[in-house]
Design a protein around this motif. Structure first.
Motif: not given
Length: 295
Positions: A91-105
């Motif tokens: 399904p097409q998601d929706s929200g106010t913010y497009w969130h990108v998170r990168s976690d290091w090892q």
């Protein structure tokens, strides 16, 4: 099948990289992340040290309706086609913010986050130059906050992407960006890097994501290195340098969950042959405050 695994066996036989090389690669990767580099950059060191991978037993249901027999690793193309089927049904998601998170090892290194609104406002946390644990607003809204093939694109551009692989490749070929913000492969018309951007960090709609997975499945030489945490580990020939791009793709959710190849908002590319980052992308209605998760 033995012939297919020979190159992988050779890589696994290589010794693990020295700690100082990993630390140096990580520092340079951090410095080049997320729009901090003035132009695209390449890999930092030669050689690819891989941890041991397991060729897990799987029955792969393909877009064509075929299967891979249990007990044999799926081919890279099959994994991408499975992800394409999942993306098409999502399904097409929706929200106010497009969130990108990168976690290091390394758990001692704080993760990096960005939140982008459709009107171009953007906030970051943990990026080079940000105060510790602070959610920092960008100074000026940008109606076209993303970069693809050296060109600035906005939410509307991505929402209007073609939903057919050939049409999507044609759209990418017709996208005109600044050459200084393009890799050499992009300048000569290779779609590999833009396709990876569309399935990894950009807010690409489900059917266009499906088309991108199908198009990437046609890239020669994509290899499946087996089941790992988060999905299946794919090794993709890098069209610009000799080292392979590593993506972990969950074919059931059609998400890239780990990567060693990140794209900056200015069109820069940051990569490390030694480290996979945990990648999380989603739509959310919450923007954390400094030091907490309150809205």
């Amino acid at each position: 099948m033995d012939d297919d695994l020979t190159p992988l066996a050779g890589l696994l036989a290589k010794p693990e990289p020295p700690a100082e090389a990993v630390a140096r690669s990580r520092r340079r990767l951090q410095a080049g992340m997320r729009g901090r580099a003035p132009r695209r950059i390449g890999w930092f060191t030669q050689g690819l040290g891989l941890a041991a991978v397991a060729a897990a037993a799987a029955v792969a249901v393909l877009a064509t309706g075929g299967t891979t027999p249990a007990g044999t690793p799926a081919q890279g193309r099959e994994v991408l086609l499975m992800a394409a089927v999942s993306a098409e049904k999502a399904p097409q998601d929706s929200g106010t913010y497009w969130h990108v998170r990168s976690d290091w090892q390394d758990p001692e290194i704080p993760p990096m986050d960005s939140w982008t609104v459709r009107d171009g406002r953007r906030w970051t946390r943990g990026e080079p130059g940000d105060p510790p644990d602070a959610v920092v607003p960008a100074p000026n809204p940008d109606p076209d906050p993303f970069m693809l093939k050296g060109a600035k694109v906005g939410f509307e551009d991505l929402e209007g992407l073609p939903e057919d692989p050939e049409a999507l490749n044609a759209w990418i070929a017709g996208l005109r960006g600044r050459e200084e913000n393009m890799l050499l492969s992009e300048q000569r018309g290779d779609p590999t890097i833009p396709l990876i951007a569309l399935i990894s960090e950009l807010p690409t709609p489900p059917k266009a994501r499906s088309a991108a997975f199908r198009s990437l499945a046609a890239v020669p030489g994509v290899r499946d290195a087996g089941a790992v945490e988060g999905g299946r580990k794919l090794l993709i020939p890098n069209p610009d340098v000799g080292e392979e791009i590593t993506l972990v793709v969950d074919p059931e959710t059609a998400r890239v969950t780990r990567t060693n190849y990140l794209l900056g908002n200015d069109g820069s590319v940051s990569g490390s042959p030694y480290e996979l980052l945990l990648l999380t992308t989603d739509w959310t209605d919450r923007l954390p405050q400094t030091g907490g998760d309150g809205s």
